[in-house]
Design a protein around this motif. Structure first.
Motif, short mmCIF file in Angstrom:
data_model
loop_
_atom_site.label_atom_id
_atom_site.label_comp_id
_atom_site.label_asym_id
_atom_site.label_seq_id
_atom_site.Cartn_x
_atom_site.Cartn_y
_atom_site.Cartn_z
N LEU A 1 -9.60 16.78 1.62
CA LEU A 1 -8.40 17.03 0.83
C LEU A 1 -7.16 16.55 1.60
N GLU A 2 -7.10 16.86 2.90
CA GLU A 2 -5.96 16.43 3.71
C GLU A 2 -5.90 14.90 3.78
N GLU A 3 -7.05 14.25 3.94
CA GLU A 3 -7.09 12.79 3.95
C GLU A 3 -6.59 12.23 2.62
N THR A 4 -7.03 12.84 1.53
CA THR A 4 -6.60 12.41 0.20
C THR A 4 -5.08 12.50 0.07
N LYS A 5 -4.50 13.60 0.53
CA LYS A 5 -3.04 13.77 0.47
C LYS A 5 -2.33 12.69 1.28
N HIS A 6 -2.84 12.39 2.49
CA HIS A 6 -2.22 11.36 3.34
C HIS A 6 -2.33 9.98 2.70
N ILE A 7 -3.50 9.66 2.14
CA ILE A 7 -3.70 8.37 1.48
C ILE A 7 -2.73 8.24 0.31
N ASN A 8 -2.68 9.25 -0.54
CA ASN A 8 -1.80 9.21 -1.71
C ASN A 8 -0.33 9.10 -1.30
N LYS A 9 0.06 9.81 -0.24
CA LYS A 9 1.45 9.74 0.22
C LYS A 9 1.79 8.35 0.75
N SER A 10 0.89 7.74 1.51
CA SER A 10 1.19 6.40 2.05
C SER A 10 1.26 5.37 0.93
N LEU A 11 0.40 5.49 -0.08
CA LEU A 11 0.45 4.57 -1.21
C LEU A 11 1.73 4.77 -2.03
N SER A 12 2.14 6.01 -2.16
CA SER A 12 3.38 6.31 -2.86
C SER A 12 4.57 5.73 -2.10
N THR A 13 4.56 5.85 -0.79
CA THR A 13 5.64 5.28 0.03
C THR A 13 5.65 3.77 -0.08
N LEU A 14 4.48 3.15 -0.07
CA LEU A 14 4.40 1.69 -0.24
C LEU A 14 5.00 1.28 -1.58
N SER A 15 4.68 2.02 -2.62
CA SER A 15 5.23 1.75 -3.94
C SER A 15 6.75 1.90 -3.93
N ASN A 16 7.25 2.92 -3.25
CA ASN A 16 8.69 3.16 -3.14
C ASN A 16 9.38 2.02 -2.39
N VAL A 17 8.77 1.55 -1.31
CA VAL A 17 9.33 0.42 -0.55
C VAL A 17 9.39 -0.82 -1.43
N ILE A 18 8.34 -1.08 -2.18
CA ILE A 18 8.31 -2.23 -3.07
C ILE A 18 9.41 -2.13 -4.13
N GLU A 19 9.57 -0.93 -4.67
CA GLU A 19 10.63 -0.71 -5.67
C GLU A 19 12.01 -0.96 -5.08
N LYS A 20 12.24 -0.48 -3.85
CA LYS A 20 13.54 -0.68 -3.18
C LYS A 20 13.78 -2.17 -2.91
N LEU A 21 12.71 -2.91 -2.57
CA LEU A 21 12.83 -4.35 -2.35
C LEU A 21 13.21 -5.05 -3.66
N GLN A 22 12.58 -4.62 -4.77
CA GLN A 22 12.90 -5.21 -6.07
C GLN A 22 14.35 -4.98 -6.45
N LEU A 23 14.85 -3.80 -6.12
CA LEU A 23 16.23 -3.45 -6.45
C LEU A 23 17.24 -4.02 -5.46
N LYS A 24 16.70 -4.70 -4.41
CA LYS A 24 17.54 -5.26 -3.34
C LYS A 24 18.42 -4.17 -2.71
N SER A 25 17.82 -3.02 -2.50
CA SER A 25 18.50 -1.88 -1.91
C SER A 25 18.95 -2.20 -0.49
N SER A 26 20.05 -1.59 -0.06
CA SER A 26 20.54 -1.81 1.31
C SER A 26 19.67 -1.08 2.33
N HIS A 27 18.95 -0.05 1.91
CA HIS A 27 18.05 0.67 2.82
C HIS A 27 16.63 0.63 2.26
N ILE A 28 15.72 0.10 3.05
CA ILE A 28 14.30 0.07 2.69
C ILE A 28 13.59 1.07 3.61
#
Length: 186
Positions: free
Chosen positions: A99-126
């Protein structure tokens, strides 16, 4: 450890990346041998939704140095990433360490998705530093890079939601416009 490998410990957010090695390779056979070794060290466990569920991401990095007799002409880096898939906790029935591994995997994938979204928006902070995964891939996500996503989907109707999420993620990744940011650290 006597193997002749150089171990790297990367400290991020008070955690250490596991199993990092830097080894020289001079031909395709050596590279494939190291890739097989890395894949063999990957943790896999059974869950209710997947008999062989990856419990970690695999990032295999090749650093290329092209030089002639007198100077280095070009340095480049190739990351081969096999990302553990996100899991719905209700479907996988994960408990304890799984369960803990699942939470960590899901969190890292969510963060990756967030980084990609910020790159698309050309955000000043990634937010590269919000996960080990995005921190390790920061040069490839926001630098002078090419990105290719290969998505494995399960054709069964019961996995429709996960397959749809994976395809949406790949589509989001494909929309990021990368640009040259200067020198890449190898």
């Amino acid at each position: 450890d006597g193997s002749g490998y150089k171990c790297l410990n990367i400290s991020l957010n008070s955690n250490e990346a596991v199993g990092n090695r830097v080894v020289p390779a001079s031909d395709e056979h050596q590279v494939l041998t190291f890739l097989e070794l890395a894949q063999g060290r990957r943790c896999v466990k059974a869950t209710k939704s997947n008999e062989e569920s990856s419990r970690s991401h695999l990032i295999f990095t090749l650093n290329f140095v092209v030089k002639n007799e007198t100077q280095i002409l070009r340095k480049s880096k190739l990351h081969i990433c096999d990302l553990a898939g996100s899991e719905r906790i209700g479907k996988s029935h994960s408990i304890g360490s799984t369960l803990e591994e699942t939470k960590h995997i899901n969190k890292s994938l969510s963060t990756l998705s967030n980084v990609i979204e910020k790159l698309q928006l050309k955000s000043s902070h990634i937010p590269y530093r919000e996960s080990k995964l995005t921190y390790l891939l920061r040069n490839s996500l926001g630098g002078d890079s090419k990105t290719l996503a290969i998505v494995c989907c399960n054709p069964l109707a019961e996995h429709f939601q996960e397959s749809t999420c994976s395809l949406r993620f790949a589509q989001k990744l494909n929309k990021v416009e990368l640009k040259a940011l200067g020198d890449v650290s190898c």
